[in-house]
Motif scaffolding. Structure first.
Motif, mmCIF file in Angstrom:
data_model
loop_
_atom_site.group_PDB
_atom_site.id
_atom_site.type_symbol
_atom_site.label_atom_id
_atom_site.label_comp_id
_atom_site.label_asym_id
_atom_site.label_seq_id
_atom_site.Cartn_x
_atom_site.Cartn_y
_atom_site.Cartn_z
ATOM 1 N N UNK A 47 -102.254 -98.474 -16.268
ATOM 2 C CA UNK A 47 -102.546 -99.837 -16.723
ATOM 3 C C UNK A 47 -101.283 -100.496 -17.243
ATOM 4 N N UNK A 48 -101.294 -101.821 -17.208
ATOM 5 C CA UNK A 48 -100.220 -102.609 -17.800
ATOM 6 C C UNK A 48 -100.763 -103.222 -19.086
ATOM 7 N N UNK A 49 -99.970 -103.122 -20.161
ATOM 8 C CA UNK A 49 -100.359 -103.645 -21.467
ATOM 9 C C UNK A 49 -99.271 -104.587 -21.985
ATOM 10 N N UNK A 50 -99.659 -105.453 -22.904
ATOM 11 C CA UNK A 50 -98.671 -106.209 -23.672
ATOM 12 C C UNK A 50 -98.019 -105.237 -24.658
ATOM 13 N N UNK A 51 -96.845 -105.558 -25.135
ATOM 14 C CA UNK A 51 -96.095 -104.637 -25.980
ATOM 15 C C UNK A 51 -96.763 -104.270 -27.280
ATOM 16 N N UNK A 52 -97.589 -105.145 -27.827
ATOM 17 C CA UNK A 52 -98.219 -104.862 -29.110
ATOM 18 C C UNK A 52 -99.684 -104.453 -28.985
ATOM 19 N N UNK A 69 -94.912 -107.723 -13.617
ATOM 20 C CA UNK A 69 -95.481 -108.606 -12.602
ATOM 21 C C UNK A 69 -95.636 -107.900 -11.264
ATOM 22 N N UNK A 70 -94.632 -107.132 -10.894
ATOM 23 C CA UNK A 70 -94.676 -106.407 -9.629
ATOM 24 C C UNK A 70 -95.823 -105.404 -9.624
ATOM 25 N N UNK A 71 -96.006 -104.679 -10.733
ATOM 26 C CA UNK A 71 -97.086 -103.700 -10.819
ATOM 27 C C UNK A 71 -98.454 -104.373 -10.769
ATOM 28 N N UNK A 72 -98.594 -105.501 -11.458
ATOM 29 C CA UNK A 72 -99.867 -106.220 -11.431
ATOM 30 C C UNK A 72 -100.157 -106.774 -10.036
ATOM 31 N N UNK A 81 -108.122 -105.699 -23.042
ATOM 32 C CA UNK A 81 -108.026 -106.167 -24.432
ATOM 33 C C UNK A 81 -106.876 -107.149 -24.634
ATOM 34 N N UNK A 82 -105.681 -106.768 -24.177
ATOM 35 C CA UNK A 82 -104.519 -107.650 -24.398
ATOM 36 C C UNK A 82 -104.312 -108.635 -23.247
ATOM 37 N N UNK A 83 -104.923 -108.390 -22.111
ATOM 38 C CA UNK A 83 -104.891 -109.258 -20.935
ATOM 39 C C UNK A 83 -103.479 -109.732 -20.559
ATOM 40 N N UNK A 84 -102.618 -108.817 -20.118
ATOM 41 C CA UNK A 84 -101.265 -109.206 -19.749
ATOM 42 C C UNK A 84 -101.191 -110.050 -18.479
ATOM 43 N N UNK A 85 -102.255 -110.090 -17.706
ATOM 44 C CA UNK A 85 -102.242 -110.861 -16.462
ATOM 45 C C UNK A 85 -102.631 -112.310 -16.672
ATOM 46 N N UNK A 86 -102.973 -112.678 -17.884
ATOM 47 C CA UNK A 86 -103.387 -114.068 -18.163
ATOM 48 C C UNK A 86 -102.181 -114.896 -18.552
#
Length: 86
Positions: A47-52, A69-72, A81-86
């Motif tokens: 999964x990809x997460x935001x740093x915090x 971005x490439x991974x997403x 929860x952190x929704x890094x793709x938004x």
């Protein structure tokens, strides 16, 4: 004699507070993006997460914005929860 003990305690508390402030100032910044890694020898990204993000596990590595971005874009799941793709 008790004045000397009080003075020693105050000096110790002031020193501890100064060390804590120094630690807070010199703490490295958290990464902007984190990739949670799987279990095993090759550790595939999960999964990809935001740093915090507090949901990210202990098996993780920091990545820059372009790699996140490439991974997403390649279909890797984003944290709900952190929704890094938004």
């Amino acid at each position: 004699m008790w004045v000397q003990r009080i003075g020693t305690k105050i000096a110790a508390v002031l020193k501890r507070q100064a060390e804590e402030q120094h630690g807070r100032r010199n703490r490295p910044r958290p990464p902007e993006w984190i990739v949670e890694l799987g279990i095993g020898a090759h550790r595939p990204p999960l999964q990809v997460h935001a740093g915090d993000c507090y949901i990210a596990g202990t098996r993780r590595r920091p990545v820059d914005r372009d790699e996140a971005r490439r991974l997403l874009a390649s279909g890797l799941k984003a944290c709900t929860h952190c929704q890094p793709d938004v």
